[in-house]
Design a protein around this motif. Structure first.
Motif, mmCIF file in Angstrom:
data_model
loop_
_atom_site.group_PDB
_atom_site.id
_atom_site.type_symbol
_atom_site.label_atom_id
_atom_site.label_comp_id
_atom_site.label_asym_id
_atom_site.label_seq_id
_atom_site.Cartn_x
_atom_site.Cartn_y
_atom_site.Cartn_z
ATOM 1 N N GLU A 66 18.014 -72.396 -22.150
ATOM 2 C CA GLU A 66 18.900 -71.218 -22.138
ATOM 3 C C GLU A 66 18.822 -70.523 -20.783
ATOM 4 O O GLU A 66 19.828 -70.037 -20.253
ATOM 5 C CB GLU A 66 18.487 -70.248 -23.258
ATOM 6 C CG GLU A 66 18.636 -70.780 -24.668
ATOM 7 C CD GLU A 66 20.082 -70.941 -25.103
ATOM 8 O OE1 GLU A 66 20.997 -70.570 -24.319
ATOM 9 O OE2 GLU A 66 20.303 -71.456 -26.213
ATOM 10 N N SER A 67 17.637 -70.511 -20.199
ATOM 11 C CA SER A 67 17.475 -69.893 -18.876
ATOM 12 C C SER A 67 18.286 -70.636 -17.822
ATOM 13 O O SER A 67 18.907 -70.022 -16.944
ATOM 14 C CB SER A 67 15.989 -69.879 -18.501
ATOM 15 O OG SER A 67 15.800 -69.365 -17.203
ATOM 16 N N ASP A 68 18.306 -71.981 -17.911
ATOM 17 C CA ASP A 68 19.096 -72.784 -16.967
ATOM 18 C C ASP A 68 20.580 -72.451 -17.088
ATOM 19 O O ASP A 68 21.294 -72.291 -16.081
ATOM 20 C CB ASP A 68 18.887 -74.275 -17.224
ATOM 21 C CG ASP A 68 17.456 -74.709 -16.929
ATOM 22 O OD1 ASP A 68 16.798 -74.063 -16.102
ATOM 23 O OD2 ASP A 68 17.010 -75.700 -17.547
ATOM 24 N N GLN A 70 21.912 -69.716 -18.174
ATOM 25 C CA GLN A 70 22.178 -68.361 -17.664
ATOM 26 C C GLN A 70 22.288 -68.354 -16.146
ATOM 27 O O GLN A 70 23.151 -67.659 -15.573
ATOM 28 C CB GLN A 70 21.057 -67.423 -18.123
ATOM 29 C CG GLN A 70 21.088 -67.111 -19.616
ATOM 30 C CD GLN A 70 19.901 -66.296 -20.068
ATOM 31 O OE1 GLN A 70 19.080 -65.879 -19.239
ATOM 32 N NE2 GLN A 70 19.796 -66.064 -21.376
ATOM 33 N N LYS A 71 21.461 -69.164 -15.490
ATOM 34 C CA LYS A 71 21.541 -69.239 -14.023
ATOM 35 C C LYS A 71 22.833 -69.911 -13.577
ATOM 36 O O LYS A 71 23.427 -69.539 -12.555
ATOM 37 C CB LYS A 71 20.343 -69.999 -13.466
ATOM 38 C CG LYS A 71 19.054 -69.201 -13.522
ATOM 39 C CD LYS A 71 17.940 -69.909 -12.764
ATOM 40 C CE LYS A 71 16.670 -69.051 -12.764
ATOM 41 N NZ LYS A 71 15.571 -69.685 -11.997
ATOM 42 N N VAL A 72 23.265 -70.919 -14.349
ATOM 43 C CA VAL A 72 24.522 -71.602 -14.022
ATOM 44 C C VAL A 72 25.706 -70.683 -14.280
ATOM 45 O O VAL A 72 26.730 -70.744 -13.585
ATOM 46 C CB VAL A 72 24.641 -72.898 -14.861
ATOM 47 C CG1 VAL A 72 26.020 -73.515 -14.721
ATOM 48 C CG2 VAL A 72 23.574 -73.891 -14.436
ATOM 49 N N GLY A 73 25.573 -69.830 -15.281
ATOM 50 C CA GLY A 73 26.638 -68.883 -15.586
ATOM 51 C C GLY A 73 27.728 -69.468 -16.450
ATOM 52 O O GLY A 73 28.825 -68.925 -16.526
ATOM 53 N N LEU A 81 25.512 -79.800 -9.962
ATOM 54 C CA LEU A 81 24.106 -79.536 -10.264
ATOM 55 C C LEU A 81 23.446 -80.770 -10.885
ATOM 56 O O LEU A 81 22.286 -81.076 -10.594
ATOM 57 C CB LEU A 81 24.002 -78.340 -11.221
ATOM 58 C CG LEU A 81 22.617 -77.681 -11.350
ATOM 59 C CD1 LEU A 81 22.198 -77.100 -10.007
ATOM 60 C CD2 LEU A 81 22.650 -76.586 -12.405
ATOM 61 N N SER A 250 12.087 -77.938 -17.236
ATOM 62 C CA SER A 250 13.499 -77.524 -17.185
ATOM 63 C C SER A 250 14.181 -78.093 -15.941
ATOM 64 O O SER A 250 13.525 -78.563 -14.999
ATOM 65 C CB SER A 250 13.595 -75.998 -17.172
ATOM 66 O OG SER A 250 13.137 -75.489 -15.930
ATOM 67 N N MET A 252 15.761 -76.435 -13.689
ATOM 68 C CA MET A 252 15.441 -75.605 -12.519
ATOM 69 C C MET A 252 14.029 -75.875 -12.012
ATOM 70 O O MET A 252 13.767 -75.752 -10.809
ATOM 71 C CB MET A 252 15.616 -74.121 -12.867
ATOM 72 C CG MET A 252 17.070 -73.738 -13.091
ATOM 73 S SD MET A 252 18.084 -74.146 -11.647
ATOM 74 C CE MET A 252 19.735 -73.835 -12.296
ATOM 75 N N ASP A 253 13.108 -76.267 -12.922
ATOM 76 C CA ASP A 253 11.763 -76.642 -12.476
ATOM 77 C C ASP A 253 11.832 -77.824 -11.514
ATOM 78 O O ASP A 253 11.116 -77.869 -10.498
ATOM 79 C CB ASP A 253 10.891 -77.033 -13.679
ATOM 80 C CG ASP A 253 10.486 -75.825 -14.503
ATOM 81 O OD1 ASP A 253 10.536 -74.700 -13.976
ATOM 82 O OD2 ASP A 253 10.129 -76.018 -15.684
ATOM 83 N N GLU A 256 13.925 -76.787 -8.130
ATOM 84 C CA GLU A 256 13.212 -75.833 -7.273
ATOM 85 C C GLU A 256 11.781 -76.288 -6.984
ATOM 86 O O GLU A 256 10.949 -75.499 -6.525
ATOM 87 C CB GLU A 256 13.204 -74.466 -7.955
ATOM 88 C CG GLU A 256 14.629 -73.897 -8.102
ATOM 89 C CD GLU A 256 14.659 -72.593 -8.882
ATOM 90 O OE1 GLU A 256 13.564 -72.098 -9.252
ATOM 91 O OE2 GLU A 256 15.756 -72.073 -9.137
#
Length: 680
Positions: A66-68, A70-73, A81, A250, A252-253, A256
């Motif tokens: 869910e965090s990923d 939210q960052k993608v929008g 991505l 994730s 993003m892990d 990044e």
């Protein structure tokens, strides 16, 4: 031989009727599918009870959280991505990469960059949904991966309770071209690096073999299933555990660089949604309380295949149908036998502690066997055998009261349980005749009861007898004696028939002592009712006698006859109140554990020579029960009292009277001086 077989059949008639009948009924319920939900539930519970397995470090899940999102929008990861993510994973030299995301349509921006990654990543596997179902229609794979043959099926197969217990190895869509499942394709890539290629199994050329592991194709009635859809090549999923049984990071892990640089090296990487909003979750046997993501289910299938081929981790197999049916019959037979045998322990309707304990132990063993077998990879259905086990016991429980319960209850008021069982449970039980057995006969009688009864009303006499006999019957039963008859205020008891035991004589003497001790409680009740006290004499003799059904076809009685029975009656006639006299044969059978107060010589009617009798004061050993006798202190009278007396021989009062003088007296005895004259 035939007569013996007929007897065995008759003795076990309840088992022979109940066991196959219940087994057939349970098998019918099993084949009709009524037991399938219960069997699934027990299977799921066994899986949850297994020891926790360590994560399979050969597999890593890169999840879309869910965090990923939210960052993608947006609610879906764009192609740009995704292309960057795949490049990162390639740089870490993963063995195989699975893209468990539908990508049949572009998700701009970055579609062309993603296409170039497709074209330059030979170990990247995309997915397609082959079969349309309630979860949605069929979905095509990315065209570029399809052209390169880098596509597998990610279809799942839900059971009727919406749980996922089976997985595909191969599917065959309508076009007839067989396609590998995602889990199998990833495992084959990994195993190829370990020089393990797929081949046909020796045991069955239609089965896939990898290394020493043979993957048997699921069939519609395997395990607890009934007429399941067995299309394609399916296996039962041997989950490693509940949700999050694999290393998960994730998107993003990875993008990044928040993970160790070698986290994905030489590993299988699965990319998929683990965010609840993506609705890619399924119920599994471990879904208490959370469900498992689709990408982790594919990871479980991949891990299962690799672990079976390389580590010898068991696959879940099933018994042949015929063995399962024999198992059901076997447990039905066991339940019927336990219940049938229980009728000798007081009747199944009473559910005594040993009966309940045996059922709990046997039922627990059944489930324990099922659990231990599943640990070894064999799914043995336990619900049908358990139902057969308990239902056959219930059937016997219902059968016995309906067919013999009332008869036993009625007979039991006149005969002991063992005699009733001998009559009812044997086809020859009611035949006239007997057999010679060594028995110990106990005869008891109340001293002076005839004189007491003359002073009381018949109702009072019956009341006194019922109090006395009620106490005595309980004691005799506890010592496993067979009450042959109530002879007025006397009792005739057999030890050694119908069931002969090594300690018959010992139990008979111990019973006699217990009966004498119980007279205190009888007299306490009589005193409370203002009734006179009673005293009892007991005689015992051991020897061979004829035991069986004696009489005619219209009226017969289970009884004992013989000279040793007559001698027991003679011995009892020599006793006084509170006394136990035994013959020499009984003394020899019991042995040194007896406590003897004194020995007397008597010459019973019909005997040419005097015989010794022994006054018993108690018995040691395991019984360890003794009489409590008070010493009689005879007081010398200052003046003798003239009396007249007569002699009682057994129950017969002689006509002749004699004169004598009462010289000593105590509470329970007296001393008379007399010159007895023979009657004319």
């Amino acid at each position: 031989m035939w007569a013996k077989l007929k007897r065995q059949i008759w003795e076990w008639r309840g088992v022979l009727i109940a066991a196959p009948s219940v087994a057939a009924l349970v098998i019918a319920l099993r084949l009709a599918g009524f037991l399938q939900p219960l069997e699934w539930a027990s299977y799921d519970q066994f899986l949850r009870l297994r020891p926790k397995e360590p994560p399979d470090d050969r597999i890593v899940i890169v999840g879309i959280t869910e965090s990923d999102l939210q960052k993608v929008g947006r609610g879906i990861v764009p192609d740009l991505l995704l292309a960057q993510l795949l490049q990162k994973i390639k740089q870490q030299q993963a063995i195989a990469i699975a893209l468990d995301l539908y990508r049949d349509l572009p998700e701009e921006p970055g579609h062309q960059q993603l296409v170039r990654v497709y074209e330059t990543t030979p170990n990247l596997i995309g997915i397609k949904k082959v079969l349309g179902d309630a979860n949605g229609p069929a979905v095509n794979p990315p065209p570029q991966l399809l052209q390169r043959g880098q596509v597998s099926a990610n279809d799942v197969l839900l059971d009727a309770d919406l749980k996922l217990r089976r997985g595909f190895l191969y599917l065959t869509p309508k076009d007839g071209n067989t396609i590998e499942s995602l889990g199998l394709r990833l495992a084959l890539i990994y195993l190829k690096n370990r020089v393990i290629e797929p081949k046909a199994a020796k045991v069955n050329p239609n089965y896939l073999q990898l290394g020493e592991a043979v993957f048997a194709n699921f069939e519609k009635n395997d395990g607890g299933y009934v007429n399941a859809d067995d299309g394609g090549y399916q296996i039962l999923i041997n989950y490693r555990g509940p949700q999050k049984s694999f290393k998960t990071v994730s998107i993003m892990d990875v993008l990044e660089n928040r993970n160790p640089p070698d986290l994905l090296r030489d590993r299988i990487v699965l990319i998929g949604a683990i965010a609840q909003s993506q609705k890619d979750f399924f119920s599994t046997p471990y879904s208490i309380p959370t469900r498992t993501s689709g990408v982790e289910i594919h990871a479980n299938i991949t891990s299962q295949i690799i672990s079976a081929a390389l580590d010898g981790r068991p696959l879940i197999k099933s018994l042949p149908d015929s063995l399962e049916y024999w198992c059901i019959f076997g447990w039905s037979l066991l339940g019927a036998i336990l219940s049938w045998q229980a009728r000798y322990l007081g009747g199944v309707a009473k559910f005594s502690a040993p009966i309940v304990a045996s059922y709990i132990l046997a039922g627990g063993s059944l489930f324990g066997i099922g659990y231990l077998d599943l640990l070894q990879g064999v799914w043995i259905p336990v619900v049908p055998p358990a139902i057969a086990f308990f239902c056959s016991g219930i059937a016997i429980t219902a059968y016995i009261p309906r067919t013999a319960g009332e008869i036993r209850k009625t007979f039991g008021r006149y005969l002991t349980d063992e005699v009733v069982a001998n009559l009812l449970d044997s086809p020859a039980g009611f035949k006239l005749g007997g057999e010679r057995k060594k028995v110990t006969i106990l005869m008891s009688d109340l001293r002076g009861f005839s004189a007491i009864s003359e002073r009381l009303s018949p109702e009072t006499v019956v009341s006194m007898l019922n109090i006395y006999l009620g106490v005595m019957v309980d004691i005799i039963t506890s010592y496993q004696g067979t009450i042959d008859a109530f002879i007025g205020d006397g009792i005739l008891v057999i030890f050694g028939a119908p069931t002969q035991r090594e300690d018959d004589a010992e139990r008979a003497v111990a019973c006699a002592v217990a009966m004498q001790l119980a007279m205190d409680s009888v007299n306490e009740k009589n005193t409370s009712l203002c009734l006179p006290k009673l005293a009892m004499g007991i005689g015992l003799n051991t020897g061979e006698a004829v035991v069986g059904n004696i009489g005619s076809q219209k009226h017969a009685k289970y009884s004992v006859i013989g000279s040793h029975v007559n001698l027991a009656a003679r011995i009892e006639s020599y006793t006084v109140g509170g006394q136990i006299l035994i013959s020499e044969s009984t003394l020899k059978d019991v042995g040194y554990i007896l406590k003897i107060d004194k020995q007397i010589q008597v010459q019973p009617k019909g005997f040419h020579e005097p015989i010794p009798l022994y006054d018993v004061a108690g018995i040691g050993g395991e019984r360890n029960i003794f009489l409590t006798r008070q010493e009689e202190n005879l007081i010398l009278l200052k003046q003798e009292i003239t009396v007249q007396y007569t002699v009682i021989d057994g129950k017969q009062v002689e006509r002749a009277t004699f004169k004598g003088s009462l010289v000593k007296l105590s509470a329970n005895s007296a001393e008379i001086r007399s010159e007895r004259l023979e009657p004319p």
